[in-house]
Write an enzyme that holds these catalytic residues in place. Structure first.
Site, mmCIF file in Angstrom:
data_model
loop_
_atom_site.group_PDB
_atom_site.id
_atom_site.type_symbol
_atom_site.label_atom_id
_atom_site.label_comp_id
_atom_site.label_asym_id
_atom_site.label_seq_id
_atom_site.Cartn_x
_atom_site.Cartn_y
_atom_site.Cartn_z
ATOM 1 N NE ARG A 1 20.745 34.958 61.846
ATOM 2 C CZ ARG A 1 21.371 35.974 61.255
ATOM 3 N NH1 ARG A 1 21.512 36.002 59.932
ATOM 4 N NH2 ARG A 1 21.877 36.966 61.965
ATOM 5 C CG ASP B 1 18.109 41.694 63.395
ATOM 6 O OD1 ASP B 1 18.798 42.197 64.300
ATOM 7 O OD2 ASP B 1 18.571 40.903 62.558
ATOM 8 C CG ASN C 1 18.931 38.987 72.899
ATOM 9 O OD1 ASN C 1 17.757 39.297 72.681
ATOM 10 N ND2 ASN C 1 19.791 38.809 71.906
#
Length: 248
Positions: free
Chosen positions: A192, A18, A66
């Protein structure tokens, strides 16, 4: 191969990569530049994880969600994915890396699917390390696919409903032939798992790195491994217990 002298090193590390967009934005670059920088990390990371004795690395490269990103960004990601496979597959093979893909391939172009098939076929007998690339993958999708597979078996009379238990269900989800992830790393400070390996991460240790993915280096990986080594993995048991039934 795994170093038997390092039992506290995870066998399987799963990574949510990320922060590529944020990395690019901080530098006044477009999203594609951030994704390219993120891909560059993978090459050095694989060499380092191999040197540490890690057997399997699973990368969350492209999630089911995505596809909702801007069209130009998705197109850039597809070009980058194709370019990575074109430039890296033979080197991965030379390094003894087995390449696997998990996820739904139906929405990818025929050319990209052909590249994925070629990478898997070329490297299928390699035994040094395994690189799993999750593309158009979602943990909920994975569980639904497993449920459909089991339902088909019941419908055909090969199974009864009473045959279905955790161990049987486990055979129908992705990565069934690999050790379950011991450690899941997410970069960019987010805490998360974002629909990643929901079934497989049941007993994984979670580690959240503050750095953005293009800045994730060997030192950051070592910090994650050290944090993993310091944890007491009880698998739902009491202090000092180790329930081997959860270790695949």
């Amino acid at each position: 191969m795994r170093n038997p002298a390092s039992p506290l090193v995870p066998r399987h590390v799963a990574i949510i990569m990320d922060g590529n967009n944020r990395w690019a934005k901080k530098r006044g670059l477009n999203a594609a530049a951030g994704h390219r920088a993120g891909v560059e990390v993978i090459r050095s990371l694989l060499k380092h994880t191999k040197s540490r004795g890690i057997e399997v690395v699973t990368l969350f490269a492209f999630s089911s969600e995505n596809w909702q990103r801007p069209t130009l960004e998705v197109q850039a990601l597809m070009r980058l994915f194709s370019s990575y496979l074109d430039s890296e597959t033979k080197q991965l093979h030379a390094d003894g890396v087995r390449v696997r893909f998990i996820g739904n391939r139906e929405q990818f172009s025929a050319g990209l699917r052909k590249q994925m098939d070629y990478s898997e076929q070329l490297t299928r007998f390699n035994k040094e390390t395994t690189l799993v690339i999750a593309v158009d993958y979602g943990g909920q999708w994975d569980i639904v696919q497993a449920a459909k597979g089991l339902a088909t078996q019941v419908e055909q009379g090969a199974l009864s409903v009473d045959d279905i238990d955790v161990e049987l269900f486990d055979r129908f989800v992705a990565l069934t032939e690999l050790p379950r992830p011991d450690l899941c790393i997410r970069t960019a400070g987010e805490q998360r798992i974002s629909n990643f390996l929901l079934w497989q991460l049941a007993y994984s240790e979670l580690y959240f790195a503050e750095c953005l993915w293009p800045d994730f280096d060997e030192a950051e990986m070592d910090r994650a491994i050290e944090a993993f080594a310091a944890r007491d993995r009880r698998y739902g048991g009491r202090d000092g217990d180790e329930d081997a039934s959860h270790q695949h």
